[in-house]
Design a protein around this motif. Sequence first.
Motif, PDB file in Angstrom:
ATOM      1  N   ILE A 253       5.370  35.659  27.591  1.00 18.31           N
ATOM      2  CA  ILE A 253       5.777  35.561  28.999  1.00 18.31           C
ATOM      3  C   ILE A 253       5.701  34.112  29.479  1.00 18.31           C
ATOM      4  N   LEU A 254       4.601  33.439  29.162  1.00 19.50           N
ATOM      5  CA  LEU A 254       4.427  32.057  29.602  1.00 19.50           C
ATOM      6  C   LEU A 254       5.447  31.118  28.955  1.00 19.50           C
ATOM      7  N   ILE A 255       5.697  31.321  27.664  1.00 16.66           N
ATOM      8  CA  ILE A 255       6.677  30.491  26.961  1.00 16.66           C
ATOM      9  C   ILE A 255       8.065  30.680  27.576  1.00 16.66           C
ATOM     10  N   THR A 256       8.392  31.915  27.935  1.00 18.09           N
ATOM     11  CA  THR A 256       9.696  32.190  28.552  1.00 18.09           C
ATOM     12  C   THR A 256       9.830  31.465  29.889  1.00 18.09           C
ATOM     13  N   ILE A 257       8.798  31.554  30.719  1.00 15.87           N
ATOM     14  CA  ILE A 257       8.847  30.899  32.035  1.00 15.87           C
ATOM     15  C   ILE A 257       8.943  29.380  31.881  1.00 15.87           C
ATOM     16  N   ILE A 258       8.111  28.826  31.022  1.00 10.86           N
ATOM     17  CA  ILE A 258       8.124  27.372  30.805  1.00 10.86           C
ATOM     18  C   ILE A 258       9.442  26.941  30.180  1.00 10.86           C
ATOM     19  N   GLY A 259       9.919  27.752  29.227  1.00 13.15           N
ATOM     20  CA  GLY A 259      11.180  27.419  28.553  1.00 13.15           C
ATOM     21  C   GLY A 259      12.354  27.381  29.509  1.00 13.15           C
ATOM     22  N   ILE A 260      12.402  28.350  30.430  1.00 17.01           N
ATOM     23  CA  ILE A 260      13.494  28.375  31.411  1.00 17.01           C
ATOM     24  C   ILE A 260      13.446  27.130  32.290  1.00 17.01           C
ATOM     25  N   ALA A 261      12.244  26.734  32.682  1.00 16.73           N
ATOM     26  CA  ALA A 261      12.103  25.535  33.516  1.00 16.73           C
ATOM     27  C   ALA A 261      12.555  24.284  32.759  1.00 16.73           C
ATOM     28  N   ILE A 262      12.140  24.158  31.511  1.00 13.50           N
ATOM     29  CA  ILE A 262      12.502  22.983  30.711  1.00 13.50           C
ATOM     30  C   ILE A 262      13.998  22.981  30.388  1.00 13.50           C
ATOM     31  N   SER A 263      14.575  24.164  30.255  1.00 12.93           N
ATOM     32  CA  SER A 263      15.991  24.253  29.864  1.00 12.93           C
ATOM     33  C   SER A 263      16.929  23.650  30.908  1.00 12.93           C
ATOM     34  N   LEU A 264      16.424  23.489  32.131  1.00 15.53           N
ATOM     35  CA  LEU A 264      17.245  22.841  33.159  1.00 15.53           C
ATOM     36  C   LEU A 264      17.592  21.410  32.767  1.00 15.53           C
ATOM     37  N   LYS A 265      16.735  20.830  31.923  1.00 16.67           N
ATOM     38  CA  LYS A 265      16.978  19.455  31.456  1.00 16.67           C
ATOM     39  C   LYS A 265      17.436  19.428  30.005  1.00 16.67           C
ATOM     40  N   TYR A 266      16.897  20.371  29.193  1.00 11.76           N
ATOM     41  CA  TYR A 266      17.232  20.387  27.768  1.00 11.76           C
ATOM     42  C   TYR A 266      17.869  21.742  27.422  1.00 11.76           C
ATOM     43  N   SER A 267      19.167  21.761  27.292  1.00  9.59           N
ATOM     44  CA  SER A 267      19.888  23.021  27.085  1.00  9.59           C
ATOM     45  C   SER A 267      19.547  23.688  25.750  1.00  9.59           C
ATOM     46  N   ILE A 268      19.082  22.896  24.775  1.00 12.94           N
ATOM     47  CA  ILE A 268      18.740  23.450  23.474  1.00 12.94           C
ATOM     48  C   ILE A 268      17.608  24.478  23.598  1.00 12.94           C
ATOM     49  N   ILE A 269      16.718  24.288  24.600  1.00 11.93           N
ATOM     50  CA  ILE A 269      15.604  25.221  24.826  1.00 11.93           C
ATOM     51  C   ILE A 269      16.138  26.589  25.229  1.00 11.93           C
ATOM     52  N   LEU A 270      17.188  26.586  26.041  1.00  9.62           N
ATOM     53  CA  LEU A 270      17.788  27.846  26.482  1.00  9.62           C
ATOM     54  C   LEU A 270      18.376  28.602  25.294  1.00  9.62           C
ATOM     55  N   LYS A 271      18.984  27.873  24.375  1.00 10.51           N
ATOM     56  CA  LYS A 271      19.538  28.506  23.176  1.00 10.51           C
ATOM     57  C   LYS A 271      18.430  29.094  22.312  1.00 10.51           C
ATOM     58  N   LEU A 272      17.310  28.367  22.208  1.00  7.85           N
ATOM     59  CA  LEU A 272      16.177  28.862  21.432  1.00  7.85           C
ATOM     60  C   LEU A 272      15.608  30.137  22.069  1.00  7.85           C
ATOM     61  N   LEU A 273      15.483  30.137  23.401  1.00 10.97           N
ATOM     62  CA  LEU A 273      15.002  31.330  24.102  1.00 10.97           C
ATOM     63  C   LEU A 273      15.961  32.502  23.901  1.00 10.97           C
ATOM     64  N   GLY A 274      17.247  32.200  23.900  1.00 15.29           N
ATOM     65  CA  GLY A 274      18.244  33.241  23.682  1.00 15.29           C
ATOM     66  C   GLY A 274      18.107  33.860  22.303  1.00 15.29           C
ATOM     67  N   PHE A 275      17.858  33.009  21.301  1.00 16.23           N
ATOM     68  CA  PHE A 275      17.676  33.503  19.930  1.00 16.23           C
ATOM     69  C   PHE A 275      16.432  34.392  19.835  1.00 16.23           C
ATOM     70  N   LEU A 276      15.316  33.939  20.438  1.00 16.85           N
ATOM     71  CA  LEU A 276      14.078  34.713  20.389  1.00 16.85           C
ATOM     72  C   LEU A 276      14.222  36.036  21.141  1.00 16.85           C
ATOM     73  N   THR A 277      14.939  36.001  22.248  1.00 16.24           N
ATOM     74  CA  THR A 277      15.180  37.233  23.017  1.00 16.24           C
ATOM     75  C   THR A 277      16.014  38.216  22.207  1.00 16.24           C
ATOM     76  N   LEU A 278      17.039  37.707  21.527  1.00 15.57           N
ATOM     77  CA  LEU A 278      17.877  38.562  20.692  1.00 15.57           C
ATOM     78  C   LEU A 278      17.059  39.173  19.562  1.00 15.57           C
ATOM     79  N   LEU A 279      16.184  38.366  18.958  1.00 19.71           N
ATOM     80  CA  LEU A 279      15.324  38.863  17.885  1.00 19.71           C
ATOM     81  C   LEU A 279      14.413  39.976  18.402  1.00 19.71           C
ATOM     82  N   TYR A 280      13.861  39.777  19.587  1.00 18.21           N
ATOM     83  CA  TYR A 280      12.986  40.799  20.189  1.00 18.21           C
ATOM     84  C   TYR A 280      13.770  42.086  20.452  1.00 18.21           C
ATOM     85  N   ILE A 281      14.969  41.950  20.972  1.00 16.95           N
ATOM     86  CA  ILE A 281      15.810  43.127  21.249  1.00 16.95           C
ATOM     87  C   ILE A 281      16.096  43.899  19.967  1.00 16.95           C
TER      88      ILE A 281
END
Length: 325
Positions: A253-281
């Motif tokens: 949960i914390l990594i997701t929240i922090i990742g979303i905040a950081i992704s505003l500056k670094y789009s690669i973080i958003l892609k990484l979160l997307g991959f991890l979310t897909l893996l979880y699904i």
Amino acid sequence: MSYPFVSIVVGIRNEERYIVECIESLLDQDYPKEFYEIIMVDGMSTDNTQNLVRQYPVKLLLNEKKNVAAARNLGVKEAKGEYIAFTDGDCRADKSWLSTLVNEMLNAPENVACVGGPNLIFNTDSLFARVVGYTQETFLGSGGSAQSSNSSERKYVQSIPNCNAFYKKQIIEDIGYFDETFVVGQDCDLNFRIGKKGYRFLYIPEAKVYHHRRGNTKSFSTQMFRYGSWMVKLFKKHKGVVRWYAFIPAFAILITIIGIAISLKYSIILKLLGFLTLLYIILVSYTALKVSIKMRSIYGLKALFILPLQHVMYGLGVISQLIQR
């Protein structure tokens, strides 16, 4: 076979729905009646529980502190047996439950402090409760715990939950009883302290107890949140992780929240979160499919909702307790 005297201790509070079923299963054990007693410790129930208990030949104690740890301590101190069997008021013990536990303990190595078995699912429970039960039998639902997964393999385990556990009374006394500051997780705390003294826990699949699960979203969510919260207190007391998987939901949960905040500056973080979310699904979907196959019902796919709910509420419980401290 020699028959040691055993005290069955059951901590209860507001269990009028299931208490008759529980008591009758304990009275119907195939263990000789003169060699065991049943001690029901009631946490000042406000429903009809006490009146129902008084209709049976069992001992009733009143627990003014109300929590389960205090109930078990009262029961142990009142017990006449050299062995203590624990179960809960929303459980039904198999007819050979007690005799199986006694036989296994008598034949176990000296360093075995506790033996116990699985928490099986009532097929008569509500659909939601059954899906919860089968979901928690999976790796994503229980972290591989032998008791929760209802393993058919006899093995040594790290801990045994007290809805189905059989202890040497002397060891409970020597270790200092249950910590009554724990509203939940008191059995995990006790077992952790016992394990640090070099004792072992033996899981016996034949020692069967059927356990009612939470029957609706609200009660299940509350239970998971409380489990997460009290796991932090266990961590603080023992200065270490009691269960390896305990902090993963909070961390995610914390990594997701922090990742979303950081992704505003670094789009690669958003892609990484997307991959991890897909893996979880994918993992949750696979688990839900397994639950559905095991239940032989399409309704098993409700695990698609129940499993993430469990993880989120448990994780939020951990985070809330960390923030408070």
